[in-house]
Design a protein around this motif. Structure first.
Motif, short mmCIF file in Angstrom:
data_model
loop_
_atom_site.label_atom_id
_atom_site.label_comp_id
_atom_site.label_asym_id
_atom_site.label_seq_id
_atom_site.Cartn_x
_atom_site.Cartn_y
_atom_site.Cartn_z
N THR A 104 -6.27 -12.41 -2.95
CA THR A 104 -7.30 -11.45 -3.34
C THR A 104 -7.76 -10.67 -2.11
N PHE A 105 -7.77 -9.34 -2.24
CA PHE A 105 -8.15 -8.45 -1.14
C PHE A 105 -9.38 -7.64 -1.55
N PRO A 106 -10.15 -7.16 -0.59
CA PRO A 106 -11.18 -6.17 -0.93
C PRO A 106 -10.50 -4.92 -1.49
N SER A 107 -11.08 -4.34 -2.49
CA SER A 107 -10.47 -3.16 -3.11
C SER A 107 -10.43 -1.97 -2.16
N THR A 108 -11.20 -2.04 -1.08
CA THR A 108 -11.19 -0.96 -0.10
C THR A 108 -10.04 -1.12 0.90
N ASP A 109 -9.34 -2.26 0.88
CA ASP A 109 -8.19 -2.44 1.77
C ASP A 109 -7.06 -1.51 1.35
N LYS A 110 -6.13 -1.32 2.27
CA LYS A 110 -4.97 -0.48 1.99
C LYS A 110 -3.73 -1.35 1.85
N ILE A 111 -2.65 -0.74 1.40
CA ILE A 111 -1.43 -1.50 1.09
C ILE A 111 -0.88 -2.20 2.34
N ARG A 112 -1.23 -1.71 3.51
CA ARG A 112 -0.77 -2.34 4.75
C ARG A 112 -1.24 -3.80 4.84
N SER A 113 -2.43 -4.07 4.31
CA SER A 113 -2.96 -5.44 4.33
C SER A 113 -2.08 -6.37 3.51
N VAL A 114 -1.57 -5.87 2.39
CA VAL A 114 -0.70 -6.69 1.53
C VAL A 114 0.62 -6.96 2.24
N TYR A 115 1.18 -5.93 2.86
CA TYR A 115 2.42 -6.10 3.61
C TYR A 115 2.24 -7.13 4.73
N ALA A 116 1.13 -7.03 5.46
CA ALA A 116 0.88 -7.94 6.58
C ALA A 116 0.77 -9.38 6.08
N PHE A 117 0.11 -9.57 4.95
CA PHE A 117 -0.03 -10.92 4.39
C PHE A 117 1.33 -11.49 3.99
N VAL A 118 2.14 -10.69 3.31
CA VAL A 118 3.45 -11.16 2.87
C VAL A 118 4.32 -11.49 4.09
N ARG A 119 4.34 -10.61 5.09
CA ARG A 119 5.18 -10.85 6.26
C ARG A 119 4.75 -12.12 6.98
N ALA A 120 3.44 -12.35 7.08
CA ALA A 120 2.96 -13.56 7.76
C ALA A 120 3.34 -14.82 6.98
N LYS A 143 5.46 2.32 -0.32
CA LYS A 143 5.90 2.28 1.08
C LYS A 143 4.75 2.67 2.01
N VAL A 144 4.61 1.92 3.09
CA VAL A 144 3.58 2.28 4.08
C VAL A 144 3.98 3.52 4.86
N SER A 145 5.24 3.91 4.76
CA SER A 145 5.67 5.13 5.43
C SER A 145 5.34 6.38 4.62
N ASP A 146 4.89 6.18 3.38
CA ASP A 146 4.53 7.30 2.51
C ASP A 146 3.04 7.59 2.67
N PRO A 147 2.67 8.77 3.20
CA PRO A 147 1.24 9.07 3.40
C PRO A 147 0.44 9.02 2.10
N LYS A 148 1.08 9.32 0.98
CA LYS A 148 0.38 9.29 -0.31
C LYS A 148 0.04 7.87 -0.73
N VAL A 149 0.69 6.89 -0.11
CA VAL A 149 0.42 5.49 -0.39
C VAL A 149 -0.38 4.86 0.75
N ARG A 150 0.04 5.16 1.96
CA ARG A 150 -0.54 4.54 3.16
C ARG A 150 -2.02 4.83 3.30
N ASP A 151 -2.45 6.02 2.97
CA ASP A 151 -3.82 6.44 3.23
C ASP A 151 -4.78 6.15 2.08
N LEU A 152 -4.30 5.54 1.01
CA LEU A 152 -5.15 5.25 -0.15
C LEU A 152 -5.53 3.77 -0.17
#
Length: 237
Positions: A104-120, A143-152
Motif C-alpha cells: 500500500t502506497f500513499p496515493s500521492t506517490d508516483k509509479i517510480r515508488s512501485v518500481y523501486a519496491f518491486v526491484r528491492a 513506463k517510468v521513461s514515459d513523461p505522461k506516466v512518470r510525472d503523475l
C-alpha cells in the motif's frame, strides 16, 4: 532508457520491511489446469475494450478542456476530496507464475515508488534486469521513461484505490509461467495462500402465488356470480 529505476540518488535503497507488504503464493497445479503462456493476440483489445478506452479518454480530454474554466478554489476542493476519499493506493504486482506481491502506497506517490519496491524485492541476480509494469486488458504500459506516466501520481494514473499490475521482464526466460517469481528468499518465505473468493450459496426460491392469477381467479369467481340482465329477464318470463 531503462524503465526500472535503480537506487535513489542519495545512495540509499528501499528497505523492504515485513510489515510493509504481503506475498501471495502461486496457485498449486493441482488446483486447476496447468497454466499456458498467453499469445500476443491475447493483448489485442477487443471492440468492447476499445470503446471503453475511448470513453475514458474522452472523459479525461473533456476534463482537461474544462479545467481552465474552473475556479482555482473549485479545482483545489476537488483535489482535496480525492485525497480524502482515497488517501492510499494498494498495488498488487502479479508475476508470470501468478505469485503476487502487494503493498500500500500513499496515493500521492508516483509509479517510480512501485518500481523501486518491486526491484528491492527481487533476487540479487535479477535486480539488474529491466522490467515493465503494465495493465491488461486493454494493454497499458506504465513506463517510468514515459513523461505522461512518470510525472503523475498513482491517483492521477487512475490506480487508486487498488489495482493489479502485471510484470514483464526484458529477459523472456523469466516470463514463463513455470518459472517461480524471482523474489528474495526472505520475502518468498513469507508467502501465504491467496484468500479464496466467497462461494455462491444457493438461495432457495419460494414460489409465491401470482398476484395476477389470484386476481384473475377472484374476478372470474365474481363474474360467475354475476348474471347478465338479459338472462335475468328471461328467467322472469
Amino acid at each position: 532508457m531503462s524503465d526500472t529505476p535503480g537506487p535513489s540518488g542519495n545512495g540509499t535503497s528501499l528497505a523492504v520491511e515485513p510489515s510493509d507488504f504481503k506475498v501471495y503464493k502461486a496457485p498449486s497445479s493441482s488446483s486447476g489446469s496447468p497454466l499456458r503462456e498467453l499469445p500476443e493476440s491475447y493483448f489485442i483489445p477487443t471492440a468492447t475494450d476499445l470503446k471503453a478506452a475511448q470513453a475514458t479518454l474522452t472523459a479525461r480530454t473533456q476534463a482537461l478542456v474544462n479545467a481552465p474554466l474552473q475556479l482555482r478554489a473549485t479545482r483545489e476542493a476537488a483535489e482535496r476530496a480525492k485525497k480524502d476519499r482515497w488517501p492510499t493506493t494498494t498495488i498488487r504486482v502479479r508475476f508470470s507464475d501468478r505469485t503476487q506481491l502487494e503493498k500500500t502506497f500513499p496515493s500521492t506517490d508516483k509509479i517510480r515508488s512501485v518500481y523501486a519496491f518491486v526491484r528491492a524485492s527481487l533476487r540479487h541476480d535479477v535486480k539488474p534486469i529491466k522490467f515493465i509494469l503494465y495493465q491488461s486488458p486493454p494493454k497499458r504500459d506504465l513506463k517510468v521513461s514515459d513523461p505522461k506516466v512518470r510525472d503523475l501520481t498513482l491517483a492521477e494514473l487512475q490506480l487508486a484505490p487498488s489495482s493489479v499490475l502485471l510484470l514483464r521482464f526484458e529477459d523472456e526466460s523469466l516470463n514463463k509461467s513455470d518459472v517461480p517469481a524471482p523474489l528474495l528468499t526472505s520475502i518468498a518465505a513469507q508467502a501465504i495462500e491467496l484468500p479464496k473468493p466467497p462461494g455462491f450459496q444457493e438461495v432457495e426460491v419460494v414460489a409465491k402465488p401470482d398476484a395476477r392469477s389470484s386476481t384473475g381467479s377472484q374476478s372470474a369467481g365474481s363474474e360467475q356470480k354475476k348474471i347478465p340482465k338479459w338472462f335475468k329477464a328471461g328467467l322472469r318470463k
